[in-house]
Design a protein around this motif. Structure first.
Motif, PDB file in Angstrom:
ATOM      1  N   SER A  13      -6.230  11.446 -12.791  1.00  0.00           N
ATOM      2  CA  SER A  13      -5.574  11.275 -10.514  1.00  0.00           C
ATOM      3  C   SER A  13      -4.515  10.330 -11.365  1.00  0.00           C
ATOM      4  N   ARG A  14      -5.237   9.542 -11.726  1.00  0.00           N
ATOM      5  CA  ARG A  14      -3.821   8.343 -12.094  1.00  0.00           C
ATOM      6  C   ARG A  14      -2.747   8.479 -12.674  1.00  0.00           C
ATOM      7  N   ASN A  85      -6.056  14.127  -4.079  1.00  0.00           N
ATOM      8  CA  ASN A  85      -6.739  13.771  -4.758  1.00  0.00           C
ATOM      9  C   ASN A  85      -6.732  11.787  -4.186  1.00  0.00           C
ATOM     10  N   TRP A  86      -6.563  11.898  -3.450  1.00  0.00           N
ATOM     11  CA  TRP A  86      -6.240  10.432  -2.370  1.00  0.00           C
ATOM     12  C   TRP A  86      -6.225  10.377  -1.376  1.00  0.00           C
ATOM     13  N   ALA A  87      -7.525  10.794  -0.807  1.00  0.00           N
ATOM     14  CA  ALA A  87      -7.821  11.338  -0.352  1.00  0.00           C
ATOM     15  C   ALA A  87      -8.843  10.184   0.896  1.00  0.00           C
ATOM     16  N   THR A  88      -9.346   9.153   0.737  1.00  0.00           N
ATOM     17  CA  THR A  88      -9.386   8.026   0.774  1.00  0.00           C
ATOM     18  C   THR A  88      -8.577   6.794   1.381  1.00  0.00           C
ATOM     19  N   TYR A  89      -7.974   7.198  -0.215  1.00  0.00           N
ATOM     20  CA  TYR A  89      -6.266   5.871   0.370  1.00  0.00           C
ATOM     21  C   TYR A  89      -5.520   6.184   1.217  1.00  0.00           C
ATOM     22  N   SER A  90      -5.279   7.905   1.899  1.00  0.00           N
ATOM     23  CA  SER A  90      -4.609   8.524   2.558  1.00  0.00           C
ATOM     24  C   SER A  90      -4.941   7.861   4.003  1.00  0.00           C
ATOM     25  N   ARG A  91      -6.566   8.137   3.976  1.00  0.00           N
ATOM     26  CA  ARG A  91      -6.993   7.790   5.463  1.00  0.00           C
ATOM     27  C   ARG A  91      -7.214   6.585   5.279  1.00  0.00           C
ATOM     28  N   TYR A  92      -6.934   5.135   4.603  1.00  0.00           N
ATOM     29  CA  TYR A  92      -7.003   4.279   4.687  1.00  0.00           C
ATOM     30  C   TYR A  92      -5.460   3.863   5.089  1.00  0.00           C
ATOM     31  N   VAL A  93      -4.324   3.997   4.825  1.00  0.00           N
ATOM     32  CA  VAL A  93      -3.142   3.793   4.639  1.00  0.00           C
ATOM     33  C   VAL A  93      -2.185   4.628   5.142  1.00  0.00           C
ATOM     34  N   GLY A  94      -2.870   5.407   6.244  1.00  0.00           N
ATOM     35  CA  GLY A  94      -2.093   6.379   6.906  1.00  0.00           C
ATOM     36  C   GLY A  94      -1.387   6.124   7.815  1.00  0.00           C
ATOM     37  N   ASP A  95      -2.037   5.165   9.227  1.00  0.00           N
ATOM     38  CA  ASP A  95      -1.322   4.714  10.183  1.00  0.00           C
ATOM     39  C   ASP A  95       0.048   3.481   9.111  1.00  0.00           C
ATOM     40  N   TYR A 383       5.558   0.060 -13.840  1.00  0.00           N
ATOM     41  CA  TYR A 383       4.633   0.645 -14.305  1.00  0.00           C
ATOM     42  C   TYR A 383       4.130  -0.680 -14.687  1.00  0.00           C
ATOM     43  N   THR A 384       4.820  -1.780 -14.806  1.00  0.00           N
ATOM     44  CA  THR A 384       4.567  -2.944 -14.760  1.00  0.00           C
ATOM     45  C   THR A 384       3.882  -3.860 -13.530  1.00  0.00           C
ATOM     46  N   ALA A 385       4.714  -3.344 -12.132  1.00  0.00           N
ATOM     47  CA  ALA A 385       4.254  -3.500 -11.127  1.00  0.00           C
ATOM     48  C   ALA A 385       2.769  -3.114 -10.766  1.00  0.00           C
ATOM     49  N   GLU A 386       2.976  -1.141 -11.067  1.00  0.00           N
ATOM     50  CA  GLU A 386       1.760  -0.763 -10.850  1.00  0.00           C
ATOM     51  C   GLU A 386       0.023  -0.935 -11.201  1.00  0.00           C
ATOM     52  N   VAL A 387       0.254  -0.758 -12.589  1.00  0.00           N
ATOM     53  CA  VAL A 387      -0.984  -1.443 -13.574  1.00  0.00           C
ATOM     54  C   VAL A 387      -1.238  -2.408 -13.702  1.00  0.00           C
ATOM     55  N   GLY A 388      -0.249  -3.757 -13.214  1.00  0.00           N
ATOM     56  CA  GLY A 388      -0.639  -5.251 -13.358  1.00  0.00           C
ATOM     57  C   GLY A 388      -1.142  -5.607 -11.688  1.00  0.00           C
ATOM     58  N   ARG A 389      -0.874  -4.240 -10.768  1.00  0.00           N
ATOM     59  CA  ARG A 389      -1.539  -4.768  -9.904  1.00  0.00           C
ATOM     60  C   ARG A 389      -2.938  -4.713  -9.333  1.00  0.00           C
ATOM     61  N   GLN A 390      -3.745  -3.361 -10.704  1.00  0.00           N
ATOM     62  CA  GLN A 390      -5.160  -2.379 -10.810  1.00  0.00           C
ATOM     63  C   GLN A 390      -6.463  -4.276 -11.004  1.00  0.00           C
ATOM     64  N   LEU A 398      -8.704  -2.713  -0.961  1.00  0.00           N
ATOM     65  CA  LEU A 398      -8.571  -1.541  -1.649  1.00  0.00           C
ATOM     66  C   LEU A 398      -8.828  -1.260  -3.242  1.00  0.00           C
ATOM     67  N   ARG A 399     -10.076  -0.858  -3.026  1.00  0.00           N
ATOM     68  CA  ARG A 399      -9.759  -0.948  -5.208  1.00  0.00           C
ATOM     69  C   ARG A 399      -9.738   0.706  -5.493  1.00  0.00           C
ATOM     70  N   THR A 400      -8.961   0.973  -6.697  1.00  0.00           N
ATOM     71  CA  THR A 400      -8.093   2.370  -6.865  1.00  0.00           C
ATOM     72  C   THR A 400      -9.713   3.193  -7.356  1.00  0.00           C
ATOM     73  N   SER A 401     -10.344   2.701  -7.059  1.00  0.00           N
ATOM     74  CA  SER A 401     -12.022   3.438  -7.696  1.00  0.00           C
ATOM     75  C   SER A 401     -12.106   4.178  -6.793  1.00  0.00           C
ATOM     76  N   ASP A 402     -12.351   3.211  -4.926  1.00  0.00           N
ATOM     77  CA  ASP A 402     -12.762   3.569  -3.950  1.00  0.00           C
ATOM     78  C   ASP A 402     -12.358   4.036  -3.233  1.00  0.00           C
ATOM     79  N   ALA A 403     -10.762   4.724  -3.579  1.00  0.00           N
ATOM     80  CA  ALA A 403      -9.943   5.669  -3.313  1.00  0.00           C
ATOM     81  C   ALA A 403      -9.274   6.882  -3.248  1.00  0.00           C
ATOM     82  N   LEU A 404     -10.660   7.537  -4.293  1.00  0.00           N
ATOM     83  CA  LEU A 404     -10.490   8.702  -4.785  1.00  0.00           C
ATOM     84  C   LEU A 404     -10.616   9.869  -4.179  1.00  0.00           C
ATOM     85  N   SER A 405     -10.618  11.496  -4.103  1.00  0.00           N
ATOM     86  CA  SER A 405     -11.013  11.873  -3.010  1.00  0.00           C
ATOM     87  C   SER A 405     -12.721  12.395  -3.560  1.00  0.00           C
ATOM     88  N   GLN A 406     -13.412  12.665  -2.608  1.00  0.00           N
ATOM     89  CA  GLN A 406     -14.905  12.751  -2.753  1.00  0.00           C
ATOM     90  C   GLN A 406     -15.366  14.161  -3.634  1.00  0.00           C
TER      91      GLN A 406
END
Length: 461
Positions: A13-14, A85-95, A383-390, A398-406
């Motif tokens: 997904s990433r 792919n990122w339903a949990t993330y979408s719910r978390y940051v939707g607002d 890439y620096t900004a996004e991979v460096g944020r991991q 919210l961790r990337t591993s927890d943001a996935l669609s189940q």
């Protein structure tokens, strides 16, 4: 989660999202930077009445329309990926994202789209001043559009103006202060950095095409006029990027120390940090080797070569970026390209002053291929900004591993990734084909024998 592929859902997904957004990001910087060039070209036409500038504007408007169309088409895919792919993330940051993206649609994209028709088809239907205003508003629309997208992304880097409701998979970030969300600690610094990168991308496209015409001895009047305009924009932008990059790094230092440490391969728990000009990071041995300025990072951050900076070992292993060498290399490639663009543009301005620029053929060859440099710098910067944020998708929350669609399985993501790759390769081939056709056709002019009019802005001479 699917065992028929060698990768898990998170990795696939990433990769899929990185591929689709990286491909999409070829086009928005070009449209932003080219939009500013169009404003300057058409503004000079209104001021001087020199038909060269009108013909240049008409030519580059066609290329702008092509870039805009491909950019819109490739951007739509990402909207669906958030949900698939990122339903949990979408719910978390939707607002949060809903507010920023709604503002982008209302205040930016609508503005850009509404006046794009006048820009493309209004040449003989509205007055020159009205058409120029449409050009300005389209350029502003693209600039405002980038603002809201960067605001949304910056909130993920430095969250503010929110509260968390719910727990577990049902947790959501709710906006409590809209303006605190918009002006989060990194939004303005990151936006200025992104905007300058877009100006470089657009201006270097004009420089590349103009240099090609000069080498071919075609449309010389128009090519030289466009080259002068784009060169000034590129030179000012390249120098400005030093400032915006430094301000952005200051924010990273304060709010994302793990990313800063990864950018310079700094492992020691608390010690002065070196600044590497180039090098290699061995994360397993926690060792960085290369050409460096001892204490250089400490000096840049605190103006003291001996000032201690927290290293990766000061952060829990589970909260550190795992791809340290990747972050190190992308960051240093971005900086190296940035410094190269400064040297290239300043040297070219010197030759322009000496009236030797357009006779220096090897430099024109360099400019033909230089269109790739801002694009590469923009990509590796992200890439620096996004991979460096991991490992965080929302930093510290919210961790990337927890943001996935189940419900999505690895084989589903892999199949869609293959399909997207095929479609995007075809789109890119179509883009290059149409772009080449427009460049081969050139500006619609009656006579290209004379040198530019004496009414040309003396600043550009």
């Amino acid at each position: 989660m699917g065992t028929s592929t060698p990768f898990n859902v998170e990795i696939l997904s990433r990769i899929q999202f990185a591929f689709t957004i990286a491909f999409h990001y070829i086009y928005p910087p070009l449209s932003i930077g080219l939009g500013v060039c169009l404003v300057v070209m058409e503004g000079l036409y209104l001021k001087t009445k020199d038909k060269v500038y009108e013909e240049l504007t008409r030519f580059w408007v066609k290329i702008f329309a092509l870039i805009f169309g491909i950019g819109v088409a490739t951007g739509i895919v990402m909207e669906f990926e958030f949900g698939t792919n990122w339903a949990t993330y979408s719910r978390y940051v939707g607002d949060i994202f809903g507010s920023a993206l709604a503002a982008e649609g209302i205040f930016a994209f609508a503005l850009e789209s509404a006046f794009l028709g006048i820009l493309l088809f209004g040449w003989n239907k509205v007055s020159p001043r009205v058409h120029f205003m449409a050009t300005v508003l389209v350029a502003l629309g693209s600039i405002f559009s980038a603002l809201w997208i960067v605001v949304a992304n910056s909130w993920q880097q430095t969250p503010s103006g929110y509260r968390i409701e719910g727990t577990g998979l049902q947790a959501r970030a709710i906006v409590t202060d809209f303006w605190a969300m918009v002006f989060n600690p990194s939004s303005l610094e990151r936006y200025s950095h992104v905007l300058i990168g877009a100006l470089l991308a657009g201006s270097f496209l004009v420089l590349s095409v103009s240099a090609w015409y000069i080498l071919k001895k075609q449309y010389l009047v128009h090519a030289k006029a466009a080259f002068r305009i784009a060169l000034w924009i590129a030179a000012v932008s390249a120098l400005a990027q030093l400032f915006t990059g430094h301000k952005s790094a200051e924010v990273v230092t304060k709010y994302q120390p793990a990313k800063l440490a990864a950018m310079e391969g700094h492992f020691e728990k608390i010690a002065p940090a070196d600044m590497y000009l180039m090098g290699w990071v061995n994360a397993k041995e926690q060792k960085t080797t290369g050409l460096k300025i001892p204490g250089g990072l400490s000096f840049l951050v605190y103006q003291d070569f001996k000032a201690p900076i927290p290293g990766l070992n000061s952060i829990k292993p589970e909260n550190r970026p795992t791809a340290v060498n990747f972050v190190f290399q992308t960051y240093h490639l971005m900086v190296s390209i940035g410094m190269s663009l400064i040297a290239l543009t300043l040297f070219s301005l010197y030759l322009l002053y000496r009236k030797k620029l357009f006779e220096t053929r090897w430099l024109m060859v360099v400019f033909v291929f230089s269109v790739l440099l801002p694009q590469i710098a923009n990509q590796v910067g992200w890439y620096t900004a996004e991979v460096g944020r991991q490992p965080w998708v929302v930093y510290g929350l919210l961790r990337t591993s927890d943001a996935l669609s189940q419900a999505v399985k690895a084989e589903h993501v892999l199949a869609s990734l293959i399909l997207f790759t095929f479609i995007y390769v075809m789109l890119f081939a179509l883009f290059l084909y149409l772009l080449n056709k427009k460049i081969q056709h050139g500006p619609d002019v009656k006579d290209d024998r004379a040198e530019p009019s004496s009414r040309m802005n003396p600043v550009l001479n």
